[in-house]
Design a protein around this motif. Structure first.
Motif, mmCIF file in Angstrom:
data_model
loop_
_atom_site.group_PDB
_atom_site.id
_atom_site.type_symbol
_atom_site.label_atom_id
_atom_site.label_comp_id
_atom_site.label_asym_id
_atom_site.label_seq_id
_atom_site.Cartn_x
_atom_site.Cartn_y
_atom_site.Cartn_z
ATOM 1 N N ASP A 55 -20.323 -19.715 -19.825
ATOM 2 C CA ASP A 55 -20.560 -19.166 -18.494
ATOM 3 C C ASP A 55 -19.615 -17.971 -18.304
ATOM 4 O O ASP A 55 -18.392 -18.137 -18.300
ATOM 5 C CB ASP A 55 -20.296 -20.243 -17.445
ATOM 6 C CG ASP A 55 -20.476 -19.738 -16.028
ATOM 7 O OD1 ASP A 55 -21.013 -18.628 -15.829
ATOM 8 O OD2 ASP A 55 -20.073 -20.469 -15.089
ATOM 9 N N ASP A 99 -18.920 -15.884 -15.745
ATOM 10 C CA ASP A 99 -18.058 -15.839 -14.553
ATOM 11 C C ASP A 99 -16.849 -16.757 -14.721
ATOM 12 O O ASP A 99 -15.726 -16.400 -14.367
ATOM 13 C CB ASP A 99 -18.845 -16.232 -13.297
ATOM 14 C CG ASP A 99 -19.861 -15.168 -12.904
ATOM 15 O OD1 ASP A 99 -19.567 -13.971 -13.126
ATOM 16 O OD2 ASP A 99 -20.939 -15.526 -12.393
ATOM 17 N N GLU A 100 -17.095 -17.938 -15.276
ATOM 18 C CA GLU A 100 -16.009 -18.889 -15.498
ATOM 19 C C GLU A 100 -14.989 -18.310 -16.493
ATOM 20 O O GLU A 100 -13.777 -18.446 -16.301
ATOM 21 C CB GLU A 100 -16.588 -20.196 -16.037
ATOM 22 C CG GLU A 100 -15.576 -21.305 -16.191
ATOM 23 C CD GLU A 100 -16.221 -22.587 -16.707
ATOM 24 O OE1 GLU A 100 -15.583 -23.243 -17.541
ATOM 25 O OE2 GLU A 100 -17.337 -22.913 -16.272
ATOM 26 N N GLU A 101 -15.473 -17.669 -17.534
ATOM 27 C CA GLU A 101 -14.568 -17.088 -18.535
ATOM 28 C C GLU A 101 -13.757 -15.932 -17.953
ATOM 29 O O GLU A 101 -12.570 -15.784 -18.260
ATOM 30 C CB GLU A 101 -15.347 -16.619 -19.765
ATOM 31 C CG GLU A 101 -15.977 -17.746 -20.544
ATOM 32 C CD GLU A 101 -15.014 -18.871 -20.860
ATOM 33 O OE1 GLU A 101 -13.868 -18.606 -21.288
ATOM 34 O OE2 GLU A 101 -15.390 -20.039 -20.673
ATOM 35 N N ASN A 152 -12.812 -15.663 -14.870
ATOM 36 C CA ASN A 152 -11.783 -16.288 -14.033
ATOM 37 C C ASN A 152 -10.655 -16.882 -14.872
ATOM 38 O O ASN A 152 -9.476 -16.776 -14.521
ATOM 39 C CB ASN A 152 -12.396 -17.365 -13.138
ATOM 40 C CG ASN A 152 -13.280 -16.778 -12.053
ATOM 41 O OD1 ASN A 152 -13.114 -15.625 -11.667
ATOM 42 N ND2 ASN A 152 -14.237 -17.561 -11.582
ATOM 43 N N LYS A 153 -10.998 -17.521 -16.006
ATOM 44 C CA LYS A 153 -9.976 -18.075 -16.902
ATOM 45 C C LYS A 153 -9.066 -16.973 -17.432
ATOM 46 O O LYS A 153 -7.846 -17.138 -17.487
ATOM 47 C CB LYS A 153 -10.635 -18.790 -18.091
ATOM 48 C CG LYS A 153 -11.146 -20.161 -17.822
ATOM 49 C CD LYS A 153 -11.663 -20.749 -19.143
ATOM 50 C CE LYS A 153 -12.444 -22.001 -18.975
ATOM 51 N NZ LYS A 153 -12.987 -22.489 -20.252
#
Length: 177
Positions: A109, A111-113, A115-116
């Motif tokens: 994903d 967007d998740e990456e 953010n990470k």
């Protein structure tokens, strides 16, 4: 029967080979860590960026070892130019002269990456700030031993490389959106 206490034999001491082994082992450990981070178990495509051209022959000679010791690794290659790394790779810094990139495009994903990576950038920036604060003290040169100053300088260089790699990954994931 008792044997004599072992004595160090300098003829079988190979510090350069030990350093090379440590680099390759760190690279394998980092590759495995990326695979675990993205929950990848098969068909890993690994790209190793050697920013120091002197490392390229060593790393190229160890590609079969890297592929064999990384679970699910399908292929690995060594490049000296960051533009040769395909878009869609998760990245991690091994040291100031070497980083690992594993192709994750279509498997995560975005967007998740992003953010990470932003969180990791914050942590690395805090580490740089702390190290620069320590190194910027007025009596740093007099109080801190030379070996610690050298280690701190290398750590700062590695953290700066990590910032560049994370920023590049963040931009790459943003382009893929």
């Amino acid at each position: 029967m008792l044997a004599d206490y072992p004595v160090e034999d300098s003829t079988i001491d190979f510090p350069d080979a030990e350093k090379d082994f440590d680099l390759v082992f760190s690279l394998i450990r980092t590759t495995r860590s990326i695979a675990a981070q993205y929950n990848l178990q098969s068909n890993l495509q690994v790209h190793i960026l050697a920013t120091n051209p002197a490392l390229e022959p060593l790393l190229s000679s160890q590609v079969p070892t890297i592929v064999s010791l990384t679970k699910g690794c399908k292929s690995a290659d060594v490049v000296t130019d960051a533009s040769a790394i395909p878009l869609g790779c998760g990245s991690a810094v091994v040291n100031a002269d070497c980083s690992v990139h594993v192709l994750v495009k279509g498997l995560v994903d975005l967007d998740e990456e992003i953010n990470k990576i932003a969180k990791k950038l914050d942590v690395v920036n805090l580490g740089i700030d702390k190290l620069q604060k320590t190194m910027g003290q007025s009596n740093y040169e007099e109080v801190i031993p030379e070996n610690v100053r050298a280690a701190n300088a290398e750590k700062l260089r590695t953290l700066e490389t990590e910032i560049a790699t994370l920023t590049q990954s963040q931009e790459m994931f943003a382009k893929l959106k």
